[in-house]
Design a protein around this motif. Structure first.
Motif, PDB file in Angstrom:
ATOM      1  N   LYS A 165      53.356  41.907  -5.747  1.00  0.00           N
ATOM      2  CA  LYS A 165      52.817  41.177  -6.902  1.00  0.00           C
ATOM      3  C   LYS A 165      53.714  41.305  -8.126  1.00  0.00           C
ATOM      4  CE  LYS A 165      49.914  44.777  -8.991  1.00  0.00           C
ATOM      5  NZ  LYS A 165      48.570  45.112  -9.475  1.00  0.00           N
ATOM      6  N   ASN A 166      54.597  42.320  -8.155  1.00  0.00           N
ATOM      7  CA  ASN A 166      55.467  42.546  -9.309  1.00  0.00           C
ATOM      8  C   ASN A 166      56.860  41.953  -9.125  1.00  0.00           C
ATOM      9  OD1 ASN A 166      53.440  44.057 -10.625  1.00  0.00           O
ATOM     10  ND2 ASN A 166      54.018  45.888  -9.473  1.00  0.00           N
ATOM     11  N   GLN A 167      57.453  42.159  -7.951  1.00  0.00           N
ATOM     12  CA  GLN A 167      58.810  41.686  -7.660  1.00  0.00           C
ATOM     13  C   GLN A 167      58.805  41.026  -6.280  1.00  0.00           C
ATOM     14  OE1 GLN A 167      61.646  41.802  -9.436  1.00  0.00           O
ATOM     15  NE2 GLN A 167      60.777  42.802 -11.237  1.00  0.00           N
ATOM     16  N   ARG A 168      58.291  39.824  -6.222  1.00  0.00           N
ATOM     17  CA  ARG A 168      58.071  39.177  -4.929  1.00  0.00           C
ATOM     18  C   ARG A 168      59.376  38.949  -4.163  1.00  0.00           C
ATOM     19  NH1 ARG A 168      54.278  36.337  -2.171  1.00  0.00           N
ATOM     20  NH2 ARG A 168      55.008  34.623  -0.868  1.00  0.00           N
ATOM     21  N   SER A 169      60.390  38.394  -4.840  1.00  0.00           N
ATOM     22  CA  SER A 169      61.644  38.087  -4.142  1.00  0.00           C
ATOM     23  C   SER A 169      62.326  39.357  -3.646  1.00  0.00           C
ATOM     24  CB  SER A 169      62.581  37.302  -5.066  1.00  0.00           C
ATOM     25  OG  SER A 169      62.871  38.050  -6.241  1.00  0.00           O
ATOM     26  N   THR A 170      62.328  40.393  -4.479  1.00  0.00           N
ATOM     27  CA  THR A 170      62.918  41.667  -4.058  1.00  0.00           C
ATOM     28  C   THR A 170      62.139  42.273  -2.913  1.00  0.00           C
ATOM     29  OG1 THR A 170      63.620  42.049  -6.345  1.00  0.00           O
ATOM     30  CG2 THR A 170      63.704  43.930  -4.857  1.00  0.00           C
ATOM     31  N   HIS A 171      60.826  42.198  -3.011  1.00  0.00           N
ATOM     32  CA  HIS A 171      59.955  42.736  -1.958  1.00  0.00           C
ATOM     33  C   HIS A 171      60.199  42.021  -0.626  1.00  0.00           C
ATOM     34  CE1 HIS A 171      56.230  44.583  -0.376  1.00  0.00           C
ATOM     35  NE2 HIS A 171      56.083  43.443   0.266  1.00  0.00           N
ATOM     36  N   LEU A 172      60.309  40.701  -0.668  1.00  0.00           N
ATOM     37  CA  LEU A 172      60.524  39.944   0.565  1.00  0.00           C
ATOM     38  C   LEU A 172      61.903  40.219   1.162  1.00  0.00           C
ATOM     39  CD1 LEU A 172      58.907  36.495  -0.350  1.00  0.00           C
ATOM     40  CD2 LEU A 172      57.962  38.317   1.088  1.00  0.00           C
ATOM     41  N   GLY A 207      65.660  48.661   3.390  1.00  0.00           N
ATOM     42  CA  GLY A 207      64.622  47.651   3.226  1.00  0.00           C
ATOM     43  C   GLY A 207      63.232  48.261   3.157  1.00  0.00           C
ATOM     44  N   THR A 208      62.993  49.291   3.963  1.00  0.00           N
ATOM     45  CA  THR A 208      61.699  49.971   3.941  1.00  0.00           C
ATOM     46  C   THR A 208      61.433  50.593   2.581  1.00  0.00           C
ATOM     47  OG1 THR A 208      61.928  50.464   6.297  1.00  0.00           O
ATOM     48  CG2 THR A 208      60.311  51.757   5.065  1.00  0.00           C
ATOM     49  N   SER A 209      62.451  51.223   2.001  1.00  0.00           N
ATOM     50  CA  SER A 209      62.307  51.813   0.671  1.00  0.00           C
ATOM     51  C   SER A 209      62.075  50.737  -0.387  1.00  0.00           C
ATOM     52  CB  SER A 209      63.558  52.630   0.331  1.00  0.00           C
ATOM     53  OG  SER A 209      63.453  53.219  -0.950  1.00  0.00           O
ATOM     54  N   ILE A 210      62.789  49.610  -0.278  1.00  0.00           N
ATOM     55  CA  ILE A 210      62.607  48.517  -1.237  1.00  0.00           C
ATOM     56  C   ILE A 210      61.177  47.984  -1.179  1.00  0.00           C
ATOM     57  CG2 ILE A 210      63.274  46.131  -1.752  1.00  0.00           C
ATOM     58  CD1 ILE A 210      66.121  46.870  -0.924  1.00  0.00           C
ATOM     59  N   VAL A 211      60.654  47.810   0.024  1.00  0.00           N
ATOM     60  CA  VAL A 211      59.283  47.324   0.190  1.00  0.00           C
ATOM     61  C   VAL A 211      58.293  48.257  -0.506  1.00  0.00           C
ATOM     62  CG1 VAL A 211      57.436  46.982   1.878  1.00  0.00           C
ATOM     63  CG2 VAL A 211      59.696  46.026   2.303  1.00  0.00           C
ATOM     64  N   GLY A 212      58.526  49.564  -0.372  1.00  0.00           N
ATOM     65  CA  GLY A 212      57.602  50.531  -0.957  1.00  0.00           C
ATOM     66  C   GLY A 212      57.670  50.609  -2.464  1.00  0.00           C
ATOM     67  N   ASN A 213      58.840  50.368  -3.039  1.00  0.00           N
ATOM     68  CA  ASN A 213      59.023  50.580  -4.475  1.00  0.00           C
ATOM     69  C   ASN A 213      58.941  49.306  -5.309  1.00  0.00           C
ATOM     70  OD1 ASN A 213      59.783  53.574  -4.750  1.00  0.00           O
ATOM     71  ND2 ASN A 213      61.108  52.895  -3.101  1.00  0.00           N
ATOM     72  N   PHE A 214      59.070  48.145  -4.668  1.00  0.00           N
ATOM     73  CA  PHE A 214      58.962  46.875  -5.378  1.00  0.00           C
ATOM     74  C   PHE A 214      57.764  46.115  -4.808  1.00  0.00           C
ATOM     75  CE2 PHE A 214      63.325  48.206  -5.743  1.00  0.00           C
ATOM     76  CZ  PHE A 214      63.675  47.894  -7.053  1.00  0.00           C
ATOM     77  N   GLN A 215      56.601  46.333  -5.426  1.00  0.00           N
ATOM     78  CA  GLN A 215      55.372  45.725  -4.914  1.00  0.00           C
ATOM     79  C   GLN A 215      55.457  44.199  -4.950  1.00  0.00           C
ATOM     80  OE1 GLN A 215      55.089  48.541  -6.901  1.00  0.00           O
ATOM     81  NE2 GLN A 215      54.503  49.821  -5.158  1.00  0.00           N
TER      82      GLN A 215
END
Length: 228
Positions: free
Chosen positions: A103-110, A93-101
């Motif tokens: 503003k660009n990929q909100r659902s993935t980021h969350l 999850g930490t890596s996903i947060v860093g790589n999917f900003q």
């Protein structure tokens, strides 16, 4: 290594915050920003991604070391694996947060944020529960280490709930402050594993040939001793 992880990660996250303020990507007069908002725009987004990727790799390595330490202490396989996979999901999850900003990929980021924060604190609650259930587990460090972990886990849980509730009430600045504090506390909880690892002077990696190997397997696995 473990003692340096919280210092490095927190320093670089605040560096990302500082760059966002200097570059006017965030405006403090409008409210205190979420961590993700600070890492939305370049160049701070590049540092943000690198910091969280480093943190994710470090967290995964700590979880794996902890898994083998608990195994050597006599913890059964299935609860130990549950704890391990919880920690690895936190790292993912930490890596996903860093790589999917955001503003660009909100659902993935969350989704990544949920794994990093909520599954992450679950990992430490499981560690505490294991220590409580198995009284015979070694307890390295000072007697106050256990109560300190309990306080930190409790504070993380309360702040995470407050973060979600305050965000739903549109109290974004206070919610963002809760988020920053939770992130710092999680770094500290990972750093406290340095106490448990203080008795480790190395680990053994066993290399075994695969089932499709043409060579006959040796009488015993080849062992490689790695100094920590």
């Amino acid at each position: 290594m473990d003692r340096q992880i919280p210092t490095h990660c927190t320093t670089r996250e605040w560096t990302t915050f500082s760059l966002a303020v200097v570059n006017k990507a965030v405006n403090l007069t409008e409210g205190f920003p979420y961590i993700s908002v600070c890492g939305n725009a370049p160049p701070q987004s590049c540092i943000f991604s690198q910091v969280l990727n480093f943190g994710a790799a470090s967290a995964a390595w700590i979880c794996i070391l902890r898994y083998y330490q608990l195994r050597d202490w006599g913890v059964r396989k299935w609860p130990n694996q549950v704890i391990l996979w919880t920690g690895l999901l936190c790292a993912l999850g930490t890596s996903i947060v860093g790589n999917f900003q955001e503003k660009n990929q909100r659902s993935t980021h969350l989704t990544g944020a949920f794994l990093a924060f909520f599954v992450g604190i679950l990992y430490f609650w499981l560690q505490l529960f294991l220590s409580w259930r198995m009284k015979n587990l070694p307890q390295p460090g000072a007697p106050w280490i256990g109560p300190l972990r309990l306080v930190l886990c409790s504070a993380c849980f309360v702040l995470e709930v407050a973060m979600v509730v305050l965000h739903s009430w549109s109290m974004r600045s206070v919610s963002a402050i809760c988020e920053w504090v939770v992130a710092m506390l999680l770094f500290i909880l990972f750093g406290l594993f340095a106490v448990d690892f203080s008795r480790l002077d190395g680990c053994t990696l066993c290399l075994q040939p695969g089932s499709g190997s043409l060579r006959p397997p040796p009488d015993s696995p080849t062992s490689l001793h790695v100094q920590l």
